[in-house]
Scaffold this motif. Structure first.
Motif, PDB file in Angstrom:
ATOM      1  N   GLU A  60       0.831  -1.215   0.000  1.00  0.00           N
ATOM      2  CA  GLU A  60       0.000   0.000   0.000  1.00  0.00           C
ATOM      3  C   GLU A  60       0.863   1.261   0.000  1.00  0.00           C
ATOM      4  O   GLU A  60       0.576   2.220  -0.712  1.00  0.00           O
ATOM      5  CB  GLU A  60      -0.939   0.009   1.211  1.00  0.00           C
ATOM      6  N   VAL A  61       1.912   1.253   0.805  1.00  0.00           N
ATOM      7  CA  VAL A  61       2.822   2.403   0.860  1.00  0.00           C
ATOM      8  C   VAL A  61       3.469   2.621  -0.503  1.00  0.00           C
ATOM      9  O   VAL A  61       3.540   3.754  -0.992  1.00  0.00           O
ATOM     10  CB  VAL A  61       3.899   2.201   1.958  1.00  0.00           C
ATOM     11  N   CYS A  62       3.920   1.544  -1.121  1.00  0.00           N
ATOM     12  CA  CYS A  62       4.557   1.656  -2.440  1.00  0.00           C
ATOM     13  C   CYS A  62       3.567   2.157  -3.486  1.00  0.00           C
ATOM     14  O   CYS A  62       3.928   2.978  -4.342  1.00  0.00           O
ATOM     15  CB  CYS A  62       5.144   0.315  -2.862  1.00  0.00           C
ATOM     16  N   LYS A  63       2.338   1.690  -3.414  1.00  0.00           N
ATOM     17  CA  LYS A  63       1.323   2.112  -4.378  1.00  0.00           C
ATOM     18  C   LYS A  63       1.051   3.614  -4.258  1.00  0.00           C
ATOM     19  O   LYS A  63       1.080   4.343  -5.254  1.00  0.00           O
ATOM     20  CB  LYS A  63       0.035   1.317  -4.144  1.00  0.00           C
ATOM     21  N   CYS A  64       0.808   4.080  -3.036  1.00  0.00           N
ATOM     22  CA  CYS A  64       0.519   5.508  -2.825  1.00  0.00           C
ATOM     23  C   CYS A  64       1.731   6.374  -3.161  1.00  0.00           C
ATOM     24  O   CYS A  64       1.593   7.436  -3.780  1.00  0.00           O
ATOM     25  CB  CYS A  64       0.088   5.747  -1.386  1.00  0.00           C
ATOM     26  N   SER A  65       2.903   5.917  -2.762  1.00  0.00           N
ATOM     27  CA  SER A  65       4.122   6.681  -3.042  1.00  0.00           C
ATOM     28  C   SER A  65       4.409   6.728  -4.535  1.00  0.00           C
ATOM     29  O   SER A  65       4.835   7.763  -5.056  1.00  0.00           O
ATOM     30  CB  SER A  65       5.315   6.066  -2.307  1.00  0.00           C
ATOM     31  N   SER A  66       4.175   5.628  -5.225  1.00  0.00           N
ATOM     32  CA  SER A  66       4.411   5.588  -6.673  1.00  0.00           C
ATOM     33  C   SER A  66       3.498   6.553  -7.414  1.00  0.00           C
ATOM     34  O   SER A  66       3.904   7.149  -8.415  1.00  0.00           O
ATOM     35  CB  SER A  66       4.213   4.173  -7.204  1.00  0.00           C
ATOM     36  N   GLN A  67       2.277   6.701  -6.926  1.00  0.00           N
ATOM     37  CA  GLN A  67       1.369   7.664  -7.549  1.00  0.00           C
ATOM     38  C   GLN A  67       1.922   9.078  -7.415  1.00  0.00           C
ATOM     39  O   GLN A  67       1.880   9.874  -8.357  1.00  0.00           O
ATOM     40  CB  GLN A  67      -0.016   7.565  -6.921  1.00  0.00           C
ATOM     41  N   LYS A  68       2.468   9.380  -6.253  1.00  0.00           N
ATOM     42  CA  LYS A  68       3.045  10.713  -6.039  1.00  0.00           C
ATOM     43  C   LYS A  68       4.323  10.901  -6.857  1.00  0.00           C
ATOM     44  O   LYS A  68       4.590  11.993  -7.356  1.00  0.00           O
ATOM     45  CB  LYS A  68       3.314  10.929  -4.557  1.00  0.00           C
ATOM     46  N   SER A 128       6.190  15.052   0.448  1.00  0.00           N
ATOM     47  CA  SER A 128       5.010  14.233   0.163  1.00  0.00           C
ATOM     48  C   SER A 128       5.290  12.739   0.050  1.00  0.00           C
ATOM     49  O   SER A 128       4.463  11.928   0.449  1.00  0.00           O
ATOM     50  CB  SER A 128       4.321  14.721  -1.116  1.00  0.00           C
ATOM     51  N   VAL A 129       6.437  12.358  -0.463  1.00  0.00           N
ATOM     52  CA  VAL A 129       6.719  10.933  -0.671  1.00  0.00           C
ATOM     53  C   VAL A 129       7.521  10.348   0.488  1.00  0.00           C
ATOM     54  O   VAL A 129       7.160   9.305   1.042  1.00  0.00           O
ATOM     55  CB  VAL A 129       7.464  10.712  -2.007  1.00  0.00           C
ATOM     56  N   GLN A 141       5.808   9.317   3.695  1.00  0.00           N
ATOM     57  CA  GLN A 141       4.995   8.116   3.516  1.00  0.00           C
ATOM     58  C   GLN A 141       5.872   6.860   3.549  1.00  0.00           C
ATOM     59  O   GLN A 141       5.477   5.835   4.098  1.00  0.00           O
ATOM     60  CB  GLN A 141       4.251   8.204   2.190  1.00  0.00           C
TER      61      GLN A 141
END
Length: 180
Positions: free
Chosen positions: A23-31, A54-55, A58
């Motif tokens: 989940e962390v990787c998914k949200c961070s990758s979006q940013k 921002s990244v 997270q």
């Protein structure tokens, strides 16, 4: 496999944190994707500030809790940081080490080790919360000889002994203390 989310960290019944890190990787990758789209529009300093605000928080939120995750999960996190740094500096030619040195950052693994050492300093000086102090057993000799400040407990298995903060924290403290 059941999981429970506490303060934003997914805990499963085996404490491997794979779901949380995904989940962390998914949200961070979006940013990081946003930074990639902005790579030619804003200066490098602004992109680096955007990453740090921002990244990076997270990627490092509660990371002392899940420090002992699988190696593959740790690698996923480092790849997200590498991708972000490549977007910030708009390069594919430099190594990951050159990129984080250029950004004046360290690897996420080293950042976790540093935060564990800071936690141990706080425990040693009684400035951490009592519930954290109770995790570690201090050794009070009463005199100023060079000796261990914390007792490292014995363990029966590597998975639930050596890879536990109760053991690893005093180990990191002893290493850091010898380097000072």
């Amino acid at each position: 496999m059941e999981s429970l989310k506490i303060l934003g960290v997914d805990l499963d019944d085996e404490l491997n944190f794979s779901k949380h890190i995904s989940e962390v990787c998914k949200c961070s990758s979006q940013k990081v994707g946003v930074i990639l789209r902005l790579r030619n529009l804003i200066p490098t300093k602004a992109k680096l500030d955007l990453y740090k605000t921002s990244v990076l928080p997270q990627l490092t939120y509660c990371h002392t809790v899940w420090h002992f995750c699988k190696a593959s999960d740790r690698h996923k996190l480092e790849r997200v940081q590498e991708r972000a740094l490549r977007a910030i500096f708009n390069t594919k030619a430099h190594s990951y080490e050159e990129l984080f040195n250029r950004a004046n950052l360290s690897t996420l693994y080293n950042r976790r080790l540093q935060d564990i050492a800071i936690l141990m300093f706080k425990v040693k000086n009684n400035i951490s919360p009592l519930y954290v102090n109770r995790i570690f057993e201090t050794v009070d000799k009463g005199y100023g000889l060079r000796s261990a400040d914390f007792h490292r407990p014995r363990f029966n298995t590597v998975q639930y002994g050596k890879q536990a903060l109760r053991y690893f924290g005093p180990y990191i403290w002893q290493i850091e203390k010898s380097h000072l």
